[in-house]
Design an enzyme around this catalytic site. Structure first.
Site, PDB file in Angstrom:
ATOM      1  N   HIS A 167       0.814  -1.218   0.000  1.00  0.00           N
ATOM      2  CA  HIS A 167       0.000   0.000   0.000  1.00  0.00           C
ATOM      3  C   HIS A 167       0.852   1.274   0.000  1.00  0.00           C
ATOM      4  CE1 HIS A 167      -3.636   2.143   0.079  1.00  0.00           C
ATOM      5  NE2 HIS A 167      -4.292   1.473   0.995  1.00  0.00           N
ATOM      6  N   ASP A 382     -10.976  -9.192 -18.093  1.00  0.00           N
ATOM      7  CA  ASP A 382     -11.151 -10.441 -18.831  1.00  0.00           C
ATOM      8  C   ASP A 382      -9.766 -10.925 -19.240  1.00  0.00           C
ATOM      9  OD1 ASP A 382     -11.658 -12.480 -20.617  1.00  0.00           O
ATOM     10  OD2 ASP A 382     -13.176 -11.379 -21.751  1.00  0.00           O
TER      11      ASP A 382
END
Length: 447
Positions: A167, A382
């Site tokens: 992070h 995808d």
């Protein structure tokens, strides 16, 4: 008890890295540095398994690994490590050393676990946390540990692709930018449709690298003992969110309250009612406010790093309930509007003078904290065999009151992953006002 078995682990490096060239450095900003002692971002996607043989399943894993290597050509920080330099006067600076030490790639299998076992229980099953690597780590450990870890877990009828990203290197916007780019390259793109911008933003006149007192930089985050928590995903349809927005705006006599502000204020009021604090007790909500478009000029599209500010709002529990939905939503709206460029730069410069690192022990009781955003492109990922059917998050940075917000599968819908004490979450699930706004998502469709 079902376990996740690790089949293999490997280091994936950027394909075009030139080992004889100096490693580029990426300096870190206050928005990055303040996160050193908390955990990484952990988000993942659930996919149907293509109707291939076992041999072709192995080919899919190989395709994911190879395309990840090519994606790291563009996202070099994710293949690097954190590094430090002593600046003198008791200060240490941190930066990303793009040395191509490699990302972590894990192949795993969850025997006898189906996709329905993941998405259909009322509460998120514990096994979901096992779909992520580097559990329990902190961002500071990126000095020696990978800044990116990918785990591909094979289920009976699907795959779960879980990503863990340090992070201090990336926020939610950058996380999904990487995920979207990886899926593009996996299905044949030569480069990301939105190239990342790796140079960090420093206001004019800022001296960098930015130093942190060495004593603070070497702090351990301390033992955070979390109570037993449960998570549940609540689905809000587009029409229900529109009704909450109309209600909030009409109560105040404005049209400025956004759909997300109306939804989050509704969740806040309902959760606090289920927590049953004393009426005079202060309760708070911490919004994560993206700042990319709030700066002048705005940060470039594709800015890869942290660019998020915490916007806290607080009021007495009785005030939150008595004054109604519109009042809470309006306070959220004003909190967001308050974060102008001047305020953001003031925070930035003040932090440099007096650095403060966040820890899980900083989390206030009776506080809800948001993460993620319904604007992130979750369901456009995808990898070549179809779009995902669900999104889930890992165990990182979970606490009582953590609200993770995702786009829903249907256009305009929103899913919220709510993490609370079990008794609070049970009450929320039977709260009449709250559940009247929750929709039942479409059942998991076969591939």
């Amino acid at each position: 008890m079902v376990n996740v078995r690790i089949l293999s682990t490997s280091a994936v490096r950027a394909q075009s890295h030139q080992p004889n060239q100096p490693s580029p450095k990426v300096e870190l900003t206050p928005w990055d540095l303040q996160l050193l002692l908390v955990g990484p971002i952990q988000k993942g996607l659930l996919f149907h398994k293509p109707k291939f043989s076992q041999d072709n399943t192995c080919m899919i894993i190989r395709r994911l690994e190879t395309s990840l290597s090519r994606t790291l050509d563009f996202f070099a920080p994710l293949a690097g490590r954190l590094a430090t330099v002593e600046l003198g006067s008791g200060n240490t600076s941190f930066y990303i050393n793009c040395n191509n030490a490699g990302a972590f790639f894990v192949r795993a299998v969850a025997d006898d676990v189906t996709m329905a076992d993941v998405v259909e229980p009322v509460f998120v099953p514990d096994i979901v946390h096992s779909f992520f690597a580097l559990n329990g780590s902190t961002n500071y450990e990126g000095i020696s540990s990978p800044l990116l870890a990918v785990q591909v877990t094979e289920l009976v009828d699907g795959f779960f692709i879980g990503c863990t990203i340090n992070h201090a290197v990336a926020d939610g916007t950058s996380f999904w930018h990487f995920f979207n780019s990886w899926s593009e390259i996996c299905r044949g793109f030569l480069k990301p449709s939105k190239p990342p911008v790796l140079k960090r933003w420093f206001p004019d006149g800022t001296d960098y690298p930015i130093g942190i007192p060495t004593l603070i930089s070497k702090m351990k985050p301390g033992k955070f003992t979390s109570p037993i928590l449960k998570e549940r995903v609540f689905h809000f349809a587009r029409q229900g969110i529109a009704e909450l927005k109309t209600k909030a705006n009409s109560e105040i006599g404005t049209n400025k309250i956004s759909s997300l502000q109306a939804l989050l204020s509704h969740i806040w009021r309902c959760v606090v009612r289920c927590q049953s604090p004393d009426s005079d007790q202060e309760v708070s909500f911490k919004l994560l406010i993206g700042v990319r478009t709030r700066l002048k000029p705005p940060l470039p599209e594709g800015y890869f790093g942290n660019a998020v500010q915490v916007g806290p709002l607080t009021m007495a529990a009785k005030e939150l309930q008595k004054l109604g939905h519109g009042h809470a939503a309006w306070k959220m709206n004003k909190t967001v509007a308050w974060h102008t460029e001047d305020k953001l730069c003031s925070f930035y410069k003040a932090w440099i003078k007096d650095p403060k690192l966040l820890t899980m022990n900083n989390v206030t009781t009776n506080a809800l904290v948001t993460s993620s955003s319904p604007r992130f492109d979750v369901y456009g990922n995808d990898f070549g065999w179809g779009k995902p059917v669900a999104v889930r998050s890992g165990a990182g940075n979970k606490h009582d009151g953590k609200i993770t917000v995702f786009a829903g599968v249907e256009e305009g819908s929103v899913d919220t992953e709510v993490c609370l004490l079990p008794e609070t979450l049970e009450r929320l699930g039977t709260d009449t006002e709250f559940m009247a706004t929750v929709s039942v998502p479409d059942k998991l469709m076969p591939n």
